[in-house]
Design a protein around this motif. Structure first.
Motif, PDB file in Angstrom:
ATOM      1  N   ILE A   1      39.563 -11.094  -2.534  1.00  0.00           N
ATOM      2  CA  ILE A   1      38.821 -10.059  -1.716  1.00  0.00           C
ATOM      3  C   ILE A   1      38.014 -10.206  -0.600  1.00  0.00           C
ATOM      4  O   ILE A   1      38.323  -9.364   0.453  1.00  0.00           O
ATOM      5  N   ARG A   2      37.317 -11.273  -0.432  1.00  0.00           N
ATOM      6  CA  ARG A   2      36.592 -11.539   0.610  1.00  0.00           C
ATOM      7  C   ARG A   2      37.698 -11.916   1.854  1.00  0.00           C
ATOM      8  O   ARG A   2      37.702 -11.666   3.034  1.00  0.00           O
ATOM      9  N   ALA A   3      38.728 -12.773   1.685  1.00  0.00           N
ATOM     10  CA  ALA A   3      39.539 -13.070   2.565  1.00  0.00           C
ATOM     11  C   ALA A   3      40.479 -11.854   3.354  1.00  0.00           C
ATOM     12  O   ALA A   3      40.905 -12.072   4.412  1.00  0.00           O
ATOM     13  N   ASN A   4      40.603 -10.876   2.329  1.00  0.00           N
ATOM     14  CA  ASN A   4      41.600  -9.750   2.745  1.00  0.00           C
ATOM     15  C   ASN A   4      40.554  -8.636   3.038  1.00  0.00           C
ATOM     16  O   ASN A   4      40.811  -7.393   2.848  1.00  0.00           O
TER      17      ASN A   4
ATOM     18  N   ALA B   1      39.274  -7.296   5.861  1.00  0.00           N
ATOM     19  CA  ALA B   1      39.823  -6.063   6.723  1.00  0.00           C
ATOM     20  C   ALA B   1      40.722  -5.261   5.982  1.00  0.00           C
ATOM     21  O   ALA B   1      40.867  -3.934   6.511  1.00  0.00           O
ATOM     22  N   ASN B   2      41.976  -5.687   5.188  1.00  0.00           N
ATOM     23  CA  ASN B   2      42.816  -4.819   4.617  1.00  0.00           C
ATOM     24  C   ASN B   2      42.193  -3.572   3.680  1.00  0.00           C
ATOM     25  O   ASN B   2      42.776  -2.802   3.616  1.00  0.00           O
ATOM     26  N   TYR B   3      41.107  -4.095   3.149  1.00  0.00           N
ATOM     27  CA  TYR B   3      40.375  -3.029   2.185  1.00  0.00           C
ATOM     28  C   TYR B   3      39.148  -2.403   2.890  1.00  0.00           C
ATOM     29  O   TYR B   3      38.736  -1.443   2.205  1.00  0.00           O
ATOM     30  N   GLY B   4      38.997  -2.680   3.995  1.00  0.00           N
ATOM     31  CA  GLY B   4      37.994  -1.989   4.875  1.00  0.00           C
ATOM     32  C   GLY B   4      36.680  -2.203   4.480  1.00  0.00           C
ATOM     33  O   GLY B   4      35.773  -1.064   4.318  1.00  0.00           O
ATOM     34  N   ILE B   5      36.597  -3.447   4.030  1.00  0.00           N
ATOM     35  CA  ILE B   5      35.003  -3.898   3.417  1.00  0.00           C
ATOM     36  C   ILE B   5      34.367  -4.942   4.293  1.00  0.00           C
ATOM     37  O   ILE B   5      35.047  -5.625   5.036  1.00  0.00           O
ATOM     38  N   ASP B   6      33.114  -5.292   4.269  1.00  0.00           N
ATOM     39  CA  ASP B   6      32.490  -5.872   4.951  1.00  0.00           C
ATOM     40  C   ASP B   6      32.539  -7.513   4.095  1.00  0.00           C
ATOM     41  O   ASP B   6      31.956  -7.292   2.695  1.00  0.00           O
TER      42      ASP B   6
END
Length: 324
Positions: free
Chosen positions: A152-155, A157-162
């Motif tokens: 989740i953290r590594a991706n 940007a793809n999920y539009g999250i901080d």
């Protein structure tokens, strides 16, 4: 107990009423999200002696809602629920099930839909179970949780999250797993790709009626047996109890429990709260007069514990997980 303002109470009532209404209005169970992430590209580690066959039985006889559990999982996955208006926050949901199975709907998708309605991008974890023959034994579920948080953290940007606003929410035995994810600093598997270079620890921890201790007399015996086997040593029981771990430096943590919980006694949360305070973890606890165990969202409509999602959102706002 927290002295809620009238505005908070009204907001909580709106959230829980909306959730209850959406359930009642359904003539068929809501469709599952279709975005799925497989945690291990080359298969989960240590599966050479695993012979189980995955199953996902349906326990509900009511067509308006699902009540499924995943057992004998061999291919751990994240199922993604994207909100209509994302706010940059993410939530990893870890359902309970006594380390015997994972309750996908009641403590997974049902809860995720409420938080997605508040703008949070949600990820429901289907994890491996410790008694299924994995080489890592009791660490197998934690391997999946650590890998999931890292993906989740590594991706982000793809999920539009901080990447600095990723929370975990664990319920019952899933609360124990979420506690391990928060407190354990050691990596439990060999790093396999660039995603494993980022931290596996959450930025906020939400423990919902958690199994915390592995010691008598407060232990949930089924969770202990499925995690550690029928005859764990005193040392194992102590080492796997959340209240005995080093929580120094752990992110803000909120505990939710009902005082009439006859399955996982509320002293599990109370003991853990004492440890959190001793380790200077920013913490908050809410104990409700009634609610029982495993209430999730649907089972507490109209009861005092129904405000728990709003209490979590308020805690998240005060501690940087939510920015609005």
């Amino acid at each position: 107990m927290t002295d809620l303002s009238r505005r908070s109470l009204l907001g909580a009532a709106a959230v829980t009423a909306a959730a209850a209404t959406s359930v009642k209005a359904q003539t068929v169970a809501p469709a599952d999200p279709t975005e799925v992430v497989h945690l291990w590209p080359n298969g989960a580690p240590g599966g050479e002696n695993v012979t189980v066959t995955p199953i996902v039985p349906e326990r509900s006889t009511d067509p308006s809602f699902h009540d499924r559990y995943a057992q004998y999982t061999t291919d751990p996955i994240l199922t993604v629920l994207r909100p209509e208006r994302p706010n940059g926050a993410a939530l990893l949901l870890i359902p309970g099930g006594g380390y015997r199975w994972a309750v996908l709907d009641k403590e997974g998708f049902d809860v995720a839909r409420v938080f997605a309605a508040a703008g949070v991008t949600c990820f429901v974890l289907r994890y491996r179970l410790p008694a299924d023959g994995w080489a890592a034994g009791p660490n197998a579920p934690l391997q999946d949780a650590q890998r999931a948080l890292r993906l989740i953290r590594a991706n982000a940007a793809n999920y539009g999250i901080d990447p600095a606003r990723i929370a975990s929410l664990g319920a019952s035995a899933g609360g124990h797993l979420a506690g391990l994810l928060a407190a354990r600093q050691d990596a439990t598997y060999e790093l396999i790709d660039e995603a494993d270079a980022v931290s596996h620890r959450p930025d906020l921890n939400i423990l919902l009626y958690p199994v915390a201790t592995m010691t008598d007399p407060l232990v949930h015996a089924g969770s202990r047996e499925h995690l550690l086997g029928p005859s764990p040593t005193p040392q194992q029981m102590t080492e796997w109890s959340l209240e005995t771990m080093d929580w120094v430096g752990v992110a803000p943590t909120i505990l939710i429990h009902a005082l009439d919980d006859a399955s996982v006694r509320p002293e599990n949360s109370l003991q853990l709260l004492t440890t959190l305070r001793a380790c200077d973890v920013v913490s908050e606890a809410h104990l409700f007069q009634e609610g029982g165990h495993g209430f999730g969202i649907r089972l507490i409509a109209g009861k005092p514990a129904a405000v728990w999602p709003e209490l979590v959102l308020a805690f998240g706002r005060r501690n940087g997980w939510l920015t609005a």
